[in-house]
Structure formats: structure tokens, C-alpha cells
Design an enzyme around this catalytic site. Sequence first.
Site, mmCIF file in Angstrom:
data_model
loop_
_atom_site.group_PDB
_atom_site.id
_atom_site.type_symbol
_atom_site.label_atom_id
_atom_site.label_comp_id
_atom_site.label_asym_id
_atom_site.label_seq_id
_atom_site.Cartn_x
_atom_site.Cartn_y
_atom_site.Cartn_z
ATOM 1 N N ASP A 81 0.882 -1.174 0.000
ATOM 2 C CA ASP A 81 0.000 0.000 0.000
ATOM 3 C C ASP A 81 0.912 1.213 0.000
ATOM 4 O OD1 ASP A 81 -1.705 2.110 0.474
ATOM 5 O OD2 ASP A 81 -2.588 1.301 2.319
ATOM 6 N N SER A 161 0.566 11.854 -15.997
ATOM 7 C CA SER A 161 -0.625 11.877 -16.848
ATOM 8 C C SER A 161 -0.592 13.146 -17.696
ATOM 9 C CB SER A 161 -1.892 11.873 -15.982
ATOM 10 O OG SER A 161 -3.049 12.165 -16.740
ATOM 11 N N TYR A 175 -7.644 14.401 -8.887
ATOM 12 C CA TYR A 175 -6.666 13.649 -9.670
ATOM 13 C C TYR A 175 -5.708 14.599 -10.381
ATOM 14 C CZ TYR A 175 -4.849 10.715 -13.465
ATOM 15 O OH TYR A 175 -4.029 10.060 -14.355
#
Length: 276
Positions: A81, A161, A175
Site C-alpha cells: 500500500d 498523466s 486527480y
Amino acid sequence: MLHQSPTAAIEARSDLWGPFSVAGRNALVTGAGKGIGRGIADRLAEGGANVLIADIDLAAAQHAAEHMARDEGRPVAMRVDVSNETDCEAAVQRCIEEFGSLDLLVNDAGIFPTSPVLEMSEQFFDRVLGVNLRGLVFMSKAAGLQMLKQGRGGKIVNIASIDSVHPSFPGLAAYDASEGAVLSFTKSFALEMAPHNVTVNAIAPGGIATEGAAQPLSGMTEAQTDAMTAAFTQRIPMKRMGVPDDIAKVTVFLASSAADYMTGALIVVDGGMLLS
């Protein structure tokens, strides 16, 4: 006369990769159980790298490792995680135990749930930033410390991204904030690590067809999600969504000696989306 594509004509073999070879490298790839991370781990293993497949979904990581067992490198699966700094440190330590060193970190783990800002909860925002930014930062810290200890440099590749530089559509504010921060962090950490021969670069994928991208977005039906994806695809000059291997091959480039003089860079891999 038919023209065969270079990827179809030339079989990918680690002994033919020349300066793009990753043979013998020891890599840690987060989010590698599925999607882009899985594609990256596949290519690295094919090229002869040993790969720690780190994913919060242990079953997915184990399945990926079993698939890659046919390739050149040795895969090892581990539940990680990334939003937990202890897990980040444990992943780096596992690399040392399994492979003897850590030469390459690929930060791919990320989530992209949607929520309008005016409806966003504190918990939602913290979760997105916790995985996409905090996880990347503290995994980079753990890997960076190990690379300094080894004293022979290393490579860190962050999967960012196109939203790092331009929003794709409404609802991705959290995001987009995290990905914009990933780009800034990449540049800053690159400056910090350059004297130690550790390069830090980022890749900005556009629309990539993955298991996660195929799931209906929050508050939307499957049909609505499909229609939005079709409309998004039409905006791409190359008129197709990318596939994980489109990102994986660029990652291999940044992981190889071919990119030794690159750091703090962002490589956009989006089929021309940002041009439109």
C-alpha cells in the site's frame, strides 16, 4: 506491397536491445498487478530485469508474477500500500533481500475516481492525494536512500498523466491536482538526485485502455462511460486509445542507458491528444 510494423518484424530479445537493454537490472514497479504497471513489468522482465511486482491487490500481483515466469527476468510479488510509508520501505527492503540491489523504481500506482469539487469530501481528496502523490513521494524517498547507499546511481520513472499539464474532463480536480504535483515533484527530486547519478523522469500517458479505465465512472452508467470514452477517442489525432505496452516501451527507454543524460523530463505519450 504490405509493410510489416517494426514491432511485428523484430522479435523483442534482451540480447538485441543494445543501449536500450535492461538485462540484469533490479526493478520495483508499483501498481504492477494490472494495467499500465503490469505492461511495464512484463517488458522489463522480457528484457532480463528482475522485477518486484508491488500492488495493493496481492492476488493480481501473484497472477502477474506467474505470467512473467516465462520471461528472462525473475518476478516476485508483494502486497504494498504505497500510501503507507512503512510499506514503501518494506518494498525496497524486499528488493534487496530478493535481488541484492535496487536499480530502478517505477512509480505507477494511482487511482482516478471522479468527484466535482463542490461535492468533494475531505476523505475523497485525501485518498486520491495519499495514493497518487504521497505514495509516489515516499516510495521515491525509500528508493532514493537505497540508491545513495549503493553509490552507483539509479533510475526513477514516475507515471504521471497528460492531466499533469491539461485537464481531460470535469470531475477530475483531485486527480489533476495530484498529477500536476507529480510533475513538479519529478523536476524537484531530479535536481536533488542529479549529483548522485540518479535520474528522475516522468511519462504522461493519455487515454490508455486498461481494466480500470473500462470500469464505469462514479455516478455514470456503463453506457454513459462507453459514450464518453468514444467521444474522448475521437479527440485523439491517432484515433485510438493507447495500450499499456505503449507506455511500457517508453519506460524501458528511460530505464536504460539510452536515457542516461535525461533527468527532470516529461515524455508525453498520448497519440497527439494534447495537440487537439
